[in-house]
Design a protein around this motif. Structure first.
Motif, mmCIF file in Angstrom:
data_model
loop_
_atom_site.group_PDB
_atom_site.id
_atom_site.type_symbol
_atom_site.label_atom_id
_atom_site.label_comp_id
_atom_site.label_asym_id
_atom_site.label_seq_id
_atom_site.Cartn_x
_atom_site.Cartn_y
_atom_site.Cartn_z
ATOM 1 N N TRP A 1 0.842 -1.202 0.000
ATOM 2 C CA TRP A 1 0.000 0.000 0.000
ATOM 3 C C TRP A 1 0.879 1.255 0.000
ATOM 4 C CZ3 TRP A 1 -5.309 0.178 2.781
ATOM 5 C CH2 TRP A 1 -6.011 -1.017 2.547
ATOM 6 N N GLN A 2 1.933 1.225 0.803
ATOM 7 C CA GLN A 2 2.821 2.389 0.915
ATOM 8 C C GLN A 2 3.484 2.726 -0.421
ATOM 9 O OE1 GLN A 2 5.623 1.989 4.201
ATOM 10 N NE2 GLN A 2 4.180 0.670 5.301
ATOM 11 N N LEU A 3 3.758 1.704 -1.220
ATOM 12 C CA LEU A 3 4.452 1.921 -2.488
ATOM 13 C C LEU A 3 3.512 2.333 -3.620
ATOM 14 C CD1 LEU A 3 6.893 -1.131 -2.389
ATOM 15 C CD2 LEU A 3 7.478 1.276 -2.043
ATOM 16 N N ILE A 4 2.263 1.933 -3.561
ATOM 17 C CA ILE A 4 1.351 2.138 -4.687
ATOM 18 C C ILE A 4 0.382 3.308 -4.485
ATOM 19 C CG2 ILE A 4 -0.444 1.061 -6.107
ATOM 20 C CD1 ILE A 4 2.409 -0.029 -6.508
ATOM 21 N N LEU A 5 -0.143 3.502 -3.290
ATOM 22 C CA LEU A 5 -1.169 4.537 -3.097
ATOM 23 C C LEU A 5 -0.672 5.968 -3.329
ATOM 24 C CD1 LEU A 5 -3.210 3.233 -0.012
ATOM 25 C CD2 LEU A 5 -3.572 2.805 -2.444
ATOM 26 N N PRO A 6 0.497 6.370 -2.795
ATOM 27 C CA PRO A 6 0.917 7.768 -2.982
ATOM 28 C C PRO A 6 1.088 8.132 -4.460
ATOM 29 C CG PRO A 6 2.194 6.740 -1.236
ATOM 30 C CD PRO A 6 1.425 5.639 -1.913
ATOM 31 N N GLY A 7 0.492 9.263 -4.842
ATOM 32 C CA GLY A 7 0.645 9.766 -6.202
ATOM 33 C C GLY A 7 -0.235 9.102 -7.239
ATOM 34 N N LYS A 8 -0.987 8.081 -6.848
ATOM 35 C CA LYS A 8 -1.812 7.355 -7.828
ATOM 36 C C LYS A 8 -3.304 7.500 -7.575
ATOM 37 C CE LYS A 8 1.637 3.889 -9.111
ATOM 38 N NZ LYS A 8 2.761 4.375 -8.271
ATOM 39 N N VAL A 9 -3.715 7.644 -6.318
ATOM 40 C CA VAL A 9 -5.130 7.820 -5.999
ATOM 41 C C VAL A 9 -5.270 8.874 -4.906
ATOM 42 C CG1 VAL A 9 -5.920 5.524 -6.687
ATOM 43 C CG2 VAL A 9 -5.024 5.885 -4.367
ATOM 44 N N THR A 10 -6.473 9.441 -4.813
ATOM 45 C CA THR A 10 -6.832 10.357 -3.736
ATOM 46 C C THR A 10 -8.159 9.889 -3.149
ATOM 47 O OG1 THR A 10 -7.982 11.832 -5.268
ATOM 48 C CG2 THR A 10 -5.636 12.294 -4.834
ATOM 49 N N ALA A 11 -8.756 10.709 -2.280
ATOM 50 C CA ALA A 11 -10.042 10.351 -1.692
ATOM 51 C C ALA A 11 -11.063 10.095 -2.798
ATOM 52 C CB ALA A 11 -10.524 11.459 -0.767
ATOM 53 N N GLY A 12 -11.806 9.015 -2.656
ATOM 54 C CA GLY A 12 -12.758 8.614 -3.684
ATOM 55 C C GLY A 12 -12.174 7.630 -4.687
ATOM 56 N N GLY A 13 -10.871 7.395 -4.606
ATOM 57 C CA GLY A 13 -10.210 6.492 -5.545
ATOM 58 C C GLY A 13 -10.492 5.028 -5.260
ATOM 59 N N LYS A 14 -10.518 4.226 -6.320
ATOM 60 C CA LYS A 14 -10.734 2.789 -6.201
ATOM 61 C C LYS A 14 -9.686 2.071 -7.039
ATOM 62 C CE LYS A 14 -15.767 3.184 -5.618
ATOM 63 N NZ LYS A 14 -17.089 2.765 -6.158
ATOM 64 N N LEU A 15 -9.155 0.964 -6.509
ATOM 65 C CA LEU A 15 -8.156 0.203 -7.255
ATOM 66 C C LEU A 15 -8.158 -1.256 -6.846
ATOM 67 C CD1 LEU A 15 -4.554 0.702 -5.861
ATOM 68 C CD2 LEU A 15 -6.548 1.731 -4.737
ATOM 69 N N ARG A 16 -7.629 -2.079 -7.737
ATOM 70 C CA ARG A 16 -7.332 -3.499 -7.471
ATOM 71 C C ARG A 16 -5.827 -3.578 -7.307
ATOM 72 N NH1 ARG A 16 -10.046 -8.266 -9.517
ATOM 73 N NH2 ARG A 16 -9.250 -10.092 -8.397
ATOM 74 N N LEU A 17 -5.367 -4.203 -6.247
ATOM 75 C CA LEU A 17 -3.937 -4.264 -5.939
ATOM 76 C C LEU A 17 -3.543 -5.691 -5.576
ATOM 77 C CD1 LEU A 17 -1.185 -2.896 -5.300
ATOM 78 C CD2 LEU A 17 -2.078 -2.407 -3.005
ATOM 79 N N VAL A 18 -2.547 -6.218 -6.265
ATOM 80 C CA VAL A 18 -2.008 -7.552 -5.978
ATOM 81 C C VAL A 18 -0.555 -7.377 -5.593
ATOM 82 C CG1 VAL A 18 -1.571 -9.868 -6.871
ATOM 83 C CG2 VAL A 18 -3.597 -8.594 -7.644
ATOM 84 N N ILE A 19 -0.192 -7.848 -4.398
ATOM 85 C CA ILE A 19 1.169 -7.627 -3.915
ATOM 86 C C ILE A 19 1.857 -8.950 -3.586
ATOM 87 C CG2 ILE A 19 0.747 -5.294 -3.082
ATOM 88 C CD1 ILE A 19 0.345 -6.340 -0.311
ATOM 89 N N PRO A 20 3.160 -9.041 -3.898
ATOM 90 C CA PRO A 20 3.911 -10.274 -3.585
ATOM 91 C C PRO A 20 4.145 -10.400 -2.085
ATOM 92 C CG PRO A 20 5.370 -8.582 -4.454
ATOM 93 C CD PRO A 20 3.987 -8.027 -4.568
#
Length: 290
Positions: free
Chosen positions: A251-270
């Motif tokens: 989460w720390q690596l992907i959320l900053p700079g890519k989404v803000t409040a109201g954002g939705k995403l699918r995230l798969v992490i190793p």
């Protein structure tokens, strides 16, 4: 012959009879197991090798092209336990690949947090493979769950067990992560962006919030987390309020700079960005406070 000598002789004879009776019963179980296994092989026109020392049967279907392994080597493998009739009892899928030392692959914690079953034939057959190899093992009941069976898995008394074994060619955790995640993406026909961190993500809604997310942001997020086999991991709440630095590394690596409040995403992490195993998230950012 005095009383003590007569009593001693009688005790010795009685012990001999009891021991012989127990030995005969044990050998009868072995012979019944072996007859059932041979009948199964004949009916299905199968050719297996019998280990004459341990009385189990095995067949190497793929030797494997990787290196040979010894007990102190780490391996990644999966298994399927089933009855001779084909009923699947327990299965480790190729999206949840196990990793351990080869020497520990005879130890199984079934419906328990502690090791309580030792199946030496599993380790012995894996030892015969190279990395990338596959084999099928048939364990007679006296080397498996015995006369008591295991009600939790619907294993009956004196049930002979088939074990399908796969040893993967990969020898490192990050290699297995890539294998599992790539298979997961293909199975679900997903289109995800691959980050240099090896996390994958897809943003369906970037959000309309004015506060950018940084590592010190407090975020409120709705989320669902699953293992790659689709199993949802229960949480005490579907919403979390937390400073980002206290959350998953992914989460720390992907959320900053890519989404803000109201954002939705699918995230798969190793696994190294999660909690030791690859994870699949649906995330909705409710609010961001800096």
């Amino acid at each position: 012959m005095n009383k003590f000598t007569k009593l001693g002789l009688f005790t010795l004879l009685l012990a001999t009879v009891v021991f012989s009776s127990c030995k005969k019963d044990y050998e009868t179980i072995e012979s019944v197991d072996d007859a059932a296994i041979q009948s199964y092989l004949k009916q299905n026109n199968l050719t297996f090798t019998k280990d004459t020392g341990k009385e189990y049967y095995y067949k190497i279907t793929t030797q494997g092209t990787g290196s040979a392994v010894t007990n102190q080597d780490s391996i990644y493998y999966t298994y399927t336990f089933k009855t001779l009739s084909g009923q699947v009892l327990k299965q480790i899928p190729d999206l949840m690949i196990l990793g351990t030392y080869l020497g520990y692959t005879d130890q199984f914690a079934i419906n328990s947090t502690t090791v309580n079953y030792i199946f030496a034939p599993v380790r012995e057959v894996l030892t015969k493979l190279n990395r990338g190899g596959k084999a099928t093992l048939i364990m007679p009941s006296h080397l498996a769950f015995g006369k008591n069976g295991l009600a939790a898995l619907n294993i009956g008394s004196n049930e002979n067990i088939i074990v399908d074994l796969v040893m993967y060619n990969e020898s490192k955790r990050h290699e297995i992560d890539e294998l599992e995640i790539n298979k997961f993406i293909a199975n679900n026909n997903l289109t995800l962006i691959k980050d240099p961190s090896r996390a994958r993500y897809s943003i369906s809604t970037p959000g309309t919030g004015t506060d950018a997310i940084n590592l010190n942001s407090t975020i409120v997020a709705n989320y669902t987390v699953r293992y790659l086999d689709g199993t949802v991991i229960p949480q005490s709440s579907d919403q979390i309020t937390e400073v980002l630095t206290n959350l998953y590394k992914g989460w720390q690596l992907i959320l900053p700079g890519k989404v803000t409040a109201g954002g939705k995403l699918r995230l798969v992490i190793p696994s190294d960005l999660a909690n030791g195993t690859p994870l699949d998230f649906d995330i909705e950012i409710v609010s961001v406070t800096n």
